[in-house]
Design an enzyme around this catalytic site. Structure first.
Site, short mmCIF file in Angstrom:
data_model
loop_
_atom_site.label_atom_id
_atom_site.label_comp_id
_atom_site.label_asym_id
_atom_site.label_seq_id
_atom_site.Cartn_x
_atom_site.Cartn_y
_atom_site.Cartn_z
CE LYS A 1 33.04 29.73 -82.35
NZ LYS A 1 34.29 29.79 -82.79
CG ASP B 1 40.44 28.99 -96.92
OD1 ASP B 1 39.80 28.77 -95.98
OD2 ASP B 1 39.70 28.58 -98.11
CE1 TYR C 1 30.74 31.54 -84.35
CE2 TYR C 1 29.14 32.18 -82.55
CZ TYR C 1 30.69 32.10 -83.01
OH TYR C 1 31.21 32.94 -82.50
N GLY D 1 40.25 39.91 -88.28
CA GLY D 1 38.85 40.32 -87.52
C GLY D 1 39.09 41.23 -86.58
#
Ligand code: AKB
Length: 323
Positions: free
Chosen positions: A152, A58, A148, A16
């Site tokens: 978090k 994964d 998301y 990423g």
């Protein structure tokens, strides 16, 4: 627990935006043979394969995480794998699986295998629109509106739990949008601040998916690397916050960024066509109060908007061939 790490390092999410640069910093510091880069959704670059050991992983598969940690006798983990905000709104179930199950799996493996130190990436997405948006404090209401952001907040609390209950030395940063020249981000709300450079250099025009007056906290990659390594190098006694530290850096409107880029690409035209990501941006802080990070472990960013833009332009124009 809390043995001093001897540095056999696992980086999840290594292909990423942040992981793909962090693995080179870590391999410079601790030796190429000591860094295990693990990724899943993107293929590793040739450069990555030539420098570090790569494993397909994964993180929502706990057995797989466990096997890799045991195989390489891992004692430090940087857990960066995750589905970002905009992608998460398109597939909330996947975001929950990767972000929540993934974090729990990595924490469990860290606990079971006595990992000495762990880093996990939180985000400004932990905040919601009811928190003060300017100079958002470290401690304030956390009611995010994206899956998301929810992952978090829950993740921060889970990290704090593993720290207090099991003594795991876990450290975390609430990353703002990260601007970088090596790997494009994917699926985030702050992605426009990176895309704009590529499009300005390649096409001299960009259609920005947030309004021109949108302000979000951002950070340039060298500062992001410095913060992450500095936090992980700090003595455990310096780490007073085991949820996640606010990390401030840059704050500018999308239009201010476009105007800064125009200094290098005078023909550049930026249009603004807000889409569903505008609502996410409007629910996030515009700037952060990062006093605890500065006080506890000496955080201090180096780049301002002009310095970041100059460096980004120089690096990208060389690589993309600015005409
Ligand atoms: C996103 O936009 O989703 C991320 C973040 C701020 O966490 N870049």
């Amino acid at each position: 627990m809390s043995a001093r790490p001897s540095n056999r390092i696992l980086v999840t999410g290594a292909t990423g935006q942040i992981g793909s640069e962090l693995i080179f910093e870590l391999s410079k510091k601790y030796g190429e043979q000591n860094v295990i880069a693990a990724g899943h959704s993107r293929a590793p670059s040739e450069k990555m394969l030539s420098v570090v050991i790569f494993e397909t992983l994964d993180v929502s598969d706990k057995d797989a995480v466990s096997k890799i940690a045991a195989k390489y006798d891992i004692d430090t983990i940087y857990h960066l794998a995750g589905v970002l905000s905009a992608a998460g709104e398109k597939n909330p179930a996947l975001a929950w699986q990767v972000n929540m199950d993934g974090l729990r799996n990595v924490l469990e493996v860290a606990r079971e295998q006595n990992v000495a130190r762990m880093f996990w990436a939180s985000s400004i997405a932990a905040f919601g629109a009811n928190a003060p948006r300017v100079n958002t404090p470290q401690e304030t209401s956390l009611i995010p509106t994206t899956v998301y952001g929810i992952s978090k907040v829950a993740g921060e609390l889970l990290c704090n739990y593993y720290s207090t209950r099991y003594g795991l030395d876990i450290r975390s940063l609430r990353y703002p949008g990260i601007i970088s020249s090596e790997t494009l981000p994917g699926g985030g709300t702050t992605d426009y601040a990176v895309e704009i450079f590529y499009e300005a250099i390649k096409k001299k025009k960009y259609t920005c998916f947030v309004r021109k007056d949108t302000v979000l906290p951002m950070l340039y990659m060298p500062d992001c690397m410095m913060a992450t390594l500095k936090l992980m190098d700090a003595d455990p006694s310096q780490i007073k916050i085991r949820t996640s530290y606010n990390l401030g850096g840059l704050a500018f409107t999308a239009e201010e960024l476009a105007n800064e880029i125009k200094k290098y690409v005078p023909e550049f035209v930026c249009e603004y066509k807000p889409d569903f990501r505008q609502k996410i941006a409007d629910s996030w802080p515009m700037s952060l109060d990062d006093t605890p990070a500065r006080k506890d472990w000496g955080w201090k960013p180096a780049f301002d908007l002009p310095a970041m833009t100059k460096d980004m332009f120089e690096k990208l124009s060389e690589r993309l061939g600015y005409l």
